[in-house]
Motif scaffolding. Structure first.
Motif, PDB file in Angstrom:
ATOM      1  N   ARG A 102       0.788  -1.252   0.046  1.00  0.00           N
ATOM      2  CA  ARG A 102      -0.099  -0.040   0.115  1.00  0.00           C
ATOM      3  C   ARG A 102       0.947   1.117  -0.146  1.00  0.00           C
ATOM      4  N   TRP A 103       1.928   1.119   0.710  1.00  0.00           N
ATOM      5  CA  TRP A 103       2.826   2.427   0.773  1.00  0.00           C
ATOM      6  C   TRP A 103       3.647   2.876  -0.350  1.00  0.00           C
ATOM      7  N   SER A 104       4.072   1.513  -0.945  1.00  0.00           N
ATOM      8  CA  SER A 104       5.022   1.681  -2.126  1.00  0.00           C
ATOM      9  C   SER A 104       4.162   1.638  -3.437  1.00  0.00           C
ATOM     10  N   GLY A 105       2.818   0.871  -3.539  1.00  0.00           N
ATOM     11  CA  GLY A 105       2.259   0.893  -4.888  1.00  0.00           C
ATOM     12  C   GLY A 105       2.664  -0.289  -5.561  1.00  0.00           C
ATOM     13  N   LEU A 106       3.753  -0.824  -4.859  1.00  0.00           N
ATOM     14  CA  LEU A 106       4.393  -1.777  -5.758  1.00  0.00           C
ATOM     15  C   LEU A 106       4.294  -3.325  -5.198  1.00  0.00           C
ATOM     16  N   TYR A 107       4.770  -4.280  -5.843  1.00  0.00           N
ATOM     17  CA  TYR A 107       4.888  -5.654  -5.438  1.00  0.00           C
ATOM     18  C   TYR A 107       6.185  -5.705  -4.594  1.00  0.00           C
ATOM     19  N   CYS A 108       5.982  -6.340  -3.218  1.00  0.00           N
ATOM     20  CA  CYS A 108       7.043  -6.341  -2.354  1.00  0.00           C
ATOM     21  C   CYS A 108       7.341  -7.593  -1.873  1.00  0.00           C
TER      22      CYS A 108
ATOM     23  N   THR B  58      11.093  -6.357   7.244  1.00  0.00           N
ATOM     24  CA  THR B  58      11.706  -5.393   6.147  1.00  0.00           C
ATOM     25  C   THR B  58      11.195  -6.041   4.900  1.00  0.00           C
ATOM     26  N   PHE B  59      10.764  -5.074   4.013  1.00  0.00           N
ATOM     27  CA  PHE B  59      10.451  -5.478   2.546  1.00  0.00           C
ATOM     28  C   PHE B  59      11.154  -4.779   1.633  1.00  0.00           C
ATOM     29  N   VAL B  60      11.243  -5.328   0.425  1.00  0.00           N
ATOM     30  CA  VAL B  60      12.007  -4.489  -0.735  1.00  0.00           C
ATOM     31  C   VAL B  60      10.791  -4.401  -1.774  1.00  0.00           C
ATOM     32  N   ALA B  61      10.633  -3.277  -2.252  1.00  0.00           N
ATOM     33  CA  ALA B  61       9.599  -3.232  -3.456  1.00  0.00           C
ATOM     34  C   ALA B  61      10.266  -3.494  -4.708  1.00  0.00           C
ATOM     35  N   LEU B  62       9.424  -4.162  -5.635  1.00  0.00           N
ATOM     36  CA  LEU B  62       9.897  -4.545  -7.137  1.00  0.00           C
ATOM     37  C   LEU B  62       9.173  -4.158  -8.079  1.00  0.00           C
ATOM     38  N   ASP B  63       9.862  -3.509  -9.277  1.00  0.00           N
ATOM     39  CA  ASP B  63       9.046  -3.146 -10.342  1.00  0.00           C
ATOM     40  C   ASP B  63       8.524  -4.227 -11.204  1.00  0.00           C
ATOM     41  N   GLU B  64       7.786  -3.899 -12.252  1.00  0.00           N
ATOM     42  CA  GLU B  64       7.477  -5.101 -13.219  1.00  0.00           C
ATOM     43  C   GLU B  64       8.256  -6.020 -13.797  1.00  0.00           C
ATOM     44  N   GLN B  65       9.628  -5.749 -13.773  1.00  0.00           N
ATOM     45  CA  GLN B  65      10.535  -6.746 -14.248  1.00  0.00           C
ATOM     46  C   GLN B  65      11.225  -7.161 -13.095  1.00  0.00           C
ATOM     47  N   GLY B  66      10.852  -7.141 -12.045  1.00  0.00           N
ATOM     48  CA  GLY B  66      11.566  -7.877 -10.869  1.00  0.00           C
ATOM     49  C   GLY B  66      12.630  -7.011 -10.391  1.00  0.00           C
TER      50      GLY B  66
END
Length: 162
Positions: A42-48, A107-115
């Motif tokens: 929710r915070w990042s708007g991305l898959y994490c 702790t999470f890392v956000a990933l873009d559509e390419q991973g």
């Protein structure tokens, strides 16, 4: 600005418990990860993805029929990472009185559509509690990095000795 926290509320069910009638620790860990993921996404708007989980301490059992509440909130951000503080409370659903059963930092890392890792919005502490929790997250990160390096050093030494 996007919300920095999420809350989950539900009743502990018979399928959640062990033979002693208490919720399995593994079930609580699953709930922690799910709430933290929802908060990070929710915070990042991305898959994490989960990078680490630290300091899970089980203080009190959760019983069948207890109301369970998880609150997950961003307490520190890096360029691509988010440190989420998750607190679990439970208690009798009739009284509404809930007590902490455990808490942790995930702790999470956000990933873009390419991973690939992706930048996340910066979070800034505002309240004294925010500042305390951010420092707690930073200290947990530093401690984790220190002991992880010790583990790597130990195994490298073991390989050299053989």
């Amino acid at each position: 600005m996007q919300p920095r926290s999420v809350e989950f509320r539900f009743l502990a069910e018979p399928t959640h418990v062990n033979f002693g009638g208490k919720v399995h620790g593994g079930m609580v860990m699953k709930w922690l990860d799910q709430a933290a993921y929802a908060c990070a996404a929710r915070w990042s708007g991305l898959y994490c993805v989960t990078v680490s989980v630290g300091t899970i301490r089980f203080r009190r059992p959760i019983l069948v029929g207890h109301l369970v509440e998880l609150e997950a909130k961003v307490v520190h951000t890096g360029s691509t990472s988010m440190h989420i503080f998750v607190q679990v409370r439970s208690g009798d659903s009739k009284s509404g009185e809930l007590a902490e059963t455990n808490h942790c930092i995930i702790t999470f890392v956000a990933l873009d559509e390419q991973g690939n890792t992706a930048k996340v919005p910066v979070w800034q502490p505002e309240t004294p509690e925010d500042k305390f929790l951010e420092q707690y997250a930073i200290q947990m990160k530093q401690f984790s990095q220190t002991v992880e390096q010790q583990m790597l050093d130990f195994y490298q030494e073991q390989q050299l000795d053989t």
